[in-house]
Design a protein around this motif. Structure first.
Motif, short mmCIF file in Angstrom:
data_model
loop_
_atom_site.label_atom_id
_atom_site.label_comp_id
_atom_site.label_asym_id
_atom_site.label_seq_id
_atom_site.Cartn_x
_atom_site.Cartn_y
_atom_site.Cartn_z
N ASN A 277 -3.39 -51.15 12.48
CA ASN A 277 -2.47 -50.44 13.26
C ASN A 277 -2.27 -50.85 14.53
OD1 ASN A 277 -1.37 -48.77 11.12
ND2 ASN A 277 -3.79 -47.92 11.19
N ASN A 278 -1.36 -50.71 15.48
CA ASN A 278 -1.28 -51.29 16.80
C ASN A 278 -1.48 -49.93 17.65
OD1 ASN A 278 -0.32 -51.86 19.51
ND2 ASN A 278 1.24 -53.36 18.80
N LEU A 279 -2.84 -50.01 18.30
CA LEU A 279 -3.31 -48.96 18.95
C LEU A 279 -2.36 -48.38 20.16
CD1 LEU A 279 -7.09 -49.93 19.08
CD2 LEU A 279 -5.89 -48.10 17.56
N LEU A 280 -1.71 -49.54 20.83
CA LEU A 280 -0.89 -49.20 21.99
C LEU A 280 0.41 -48.23 21.43
CD1 LEU A 280 -1.29 -52.56 23.73
CD2 LEU A 280 -2.63 -50.59 24.28
N ALA A 281 0.67 -48.43 20.22
CA ALA A 281 1.99 -47.77 19.88
C ALA A 281 1.83 -46.37 19.48
CB ALA A 281 2.61 -48.75 18.73
N ALA A 282 0.59 -46.03 19.24
CA ALA A 282 0.34 -44.37 18.78
C ALA A 282 0.91 -43.44 19.95
CB ALA A 282 -1.17 -44.31 18.56
N HIS A 283 1.14 -42.33 19.22
CA HIS A 283 1.45 -41.01 20.14
C HIS A 283 2.41 -41.34 21.15
CE1 HIS A 283 -2.29 -39.62 18.13
NE2 HIS A 283 -2.95 -40.26 18.59
N GLN A 284 3.45 -41.87 20.78
CA GLN A 284 4.63 -42.28 21.55
C GLN A 284 4.32 -43.18 22.52
OE1 GLN A 284 4.15 -38.44 20.85
NE2 GLN A 284 5.40 -39.28 18.79
N GLN A 285 3.47 -44.18 22.43
CA GLN A 285 3.06 -44.88 23.29
C GLN A 285 2.04 -44.43 24.50
OE1 GLN A 285 6.01 -47.69 24.47
NE2 GLN A 285 6.89 -48.04 22.48
N PRO A 344 7.35 -51.46 17.20
CA PRO A 344 5.98 -50.90 17.61
C PRO A 344 4.74 -51.83 17.07
CG PRO A 344 7.72 -49.23 16.78
CD PRO A 344 8.17 -50.64 16.77
N ARG A 345 5.01 -52.40 16.23
CA ARG A 345 4.06 -53.34 15.43
C ARG A 345 3.41 -54.46 16.42
NH1 ARG A 345 -0.14 -54.53 12.65
NH2 ARG A 345 -0.59 -56.71 12.02
N ASN A 346 4.27 -54.90 17.33
CA ASN A 346 4.07 -56.14 18.23
C ASN A 346 4.04 -55.52 19.64
OD1 ASN A 346 4.03 -58.23 16.16
ND2 ASN A 346 5.95 -57.77 15.77
#
Length: 448
Positions: A277-285, A344-346
């Motif tokens: 999972n992309n950590l930067l994309a969590a919780h509305q970035q 969000p993935r990238n």
């Protein structure tokens, strides 16, 4: 350990079978200024090293200045007996060298992973940062982009000459940002790409840049930060060699012309957890904004890494897409930290401040420490350039000020290692002072 030696031994033996004409292999590592040092080994001796025989080189070879000399740095070099330090072979890096007059091989070596790693070796610094992030469940994916210039092979009174365009000797007649320039220089560029690919480097995109004879090479994304930095370092070596073979000089010098754009090292970094999972994309970035804030907070203290010499500071400001402040923005190439448009993935950051002649291991280590600091501190960044074109923090614009800012920064001392920070800063200070020990013709014209 036995299994590791077996793998290396198989690699060396396979190489010898595939390249029976190769008698010597260059064992190489990057020093603090970003130049390769090492030894040329008979290939039969390399097989013994792969089987477990010790590989030793002087520890202080890592401390060489830009011109290869040694400086007095603490007790190193002149008060320590110049001891040897163990190195190891880096698996998967034994490759043929095609740009030399005789058949050769080359292979990366490093002190990381040995019983006593050299604390200030660039690859070891990055190794420790990556290991700490992995323990936190953070897994970076990295891609480098490098800009460089082609010049004529011969200098004119020490000054670079424009690369000879097959269709025109006029540098103003070289089409900038135009696919036609790629065609004009296709023989040398194609050879550079093929040679890099033979080294195991994934080249993705080749671009003609704004400067006459300037190009950019993009590498594929990797979930191994060490390997990504290896690629950047090895590409510089092979590209210089291929250029000479074709009658050119390839240079990653940061600012060879005052009137033309400088050459940068752009680094794309995204962060994932163990599940992908992309950590930067969590919780509305929100983590993305925290990571950006951390990068910007440490950036003014990392300038000796991002701009590692006097010429590199010339690249900052006054030219296209070169920032003068620590700033960020979405799809904004004037920002030090750019957020490219992506799903969000990238989602990732693009760190654009480093010069092309910076040390890729140290550049990536500094960026990752900034991202780590931002995630830990969880603070909001300043306004992006998209909202405020004046937004940004000042950063040092000359080496001695930059060294002072770096050496006393506690987060950097902890994140990169206090011993490394002290040694690196003194190396840069001494290198800068040595560079100043020459009176040039302009100084006589102005002050005689």
């Amino acid at each position: 350990m036995k299994s590791h030696s077996s793998t290396l031994l198989a690699e060396v033996r396979t190489f010898r079978q595939n390249h029976p004409d190769v008698r010597y292999v260059d064992l190489i590592a990057l020093d603090i200024p970003g130049r390769f040092y090492g030894k040329r080994y008979p290939v039969e001796m390399l097989e013994k090293v792969a089987a477990g025989s010790p590989l030793k080189l002087p520890q202080n070879a890592v401390l060489l200045g830009a011109q290869g000399g040694l400086f007095k740095i603490r007790d190193y070099c002149f008060h320590d007996g110049d001891p040897d330090a163990n190195r190891r072979l880096v698996p998967g890096t034994l490759k043929p060298v095609s740009w030399e007059a005789q058949p050769l091989g080359q292979m990366l070596i490093t002190s990381d992973g040995t019983e006593a790693p050299i604390e200030f070796e660039p690859r070891e610094v990055l190794t420790k940062v990556l290991e700490r992030l992995h323990r936190k469940g953070i897994h970076p994916v990295v891609a480098f982009e490098l800009e460089f210039y082609l010049f004529d092979k011969k200098l004119n009174d020490g000054l670079p000459q424009f690369a000879r365009d097959p269709l025109s000797d006029d540098p103003d007649d070289q089409p900038t940002l135009h696919i036609e320039r790629l065609s004009r220089f296709a023989p040398v560029l194609d050879d550079m790409v093929q040679t890099a690919q033979a080294q195991g480097i994934d080249i993705t995109v080749v671009t003609a840049e704004l400067g006459p004879g300037q190009f950019e090479i993009n590498f594929g994304h990797l979930d191994d930060g060490l390997r990504a930095a290896d690629w950047a370092a090895l590409f510089c070596r092979s590209t210089r060699g291929v250029a000479l073979k074709h009658g050119y000089r390839a240079s990653f010098m940061a600012k060879p012309y005052l009137q033309h754009p400088g050459s940068g090292m752009h680094v794309h970094v995204s962060l994932y957890d163990a599940a992908g999972n992309n950590l930067l994309a969590a919780h509305q970035q929100q983590p993305l904004r925290h990571a950006v804030a951390g990068c910007l907070a440490l950036l003014p203290h990392c300038m000796p890494i991002f701009s590692p010499n006097h010429n590199a500071f010339r690249r900052l400001g006054g030219t296209v897409n070169a920032a003068t402040k620590a700033c960020w923005g979405y799809e904004d190439r004037d920002a030090c930290v750019r957020i490219p448009e992506s799903d969000p993935r990238n989602l990732r950051i693009e760190h654009r401040l480093a010069s092309a002649d910076a040390n890729p291991y140290l550049v990536l280590a500094a960026i990752l420490v900034g991202l780590e600091h931002g995630l830990d501190a969880a603070q909001e960044p300043i306004a992006p350039l998209n909202e405020d074109r004046t937004s940004g923090h000042d950063f040092p614009l000359e080496m001695l000020e930059a060294v002072r800012a770096m050496q006393q920064q506690p987060v950097l001392r902890e994140g990169l290692g206090a011993e490394f920070v002290d040694v690196y800063c003194e190396n840069k200070r001494q290198d800068h002072l040595a560079f100043q020990q020459e009176i040039n013709a302009r100084e006589y014209r102005w002050y005689l």
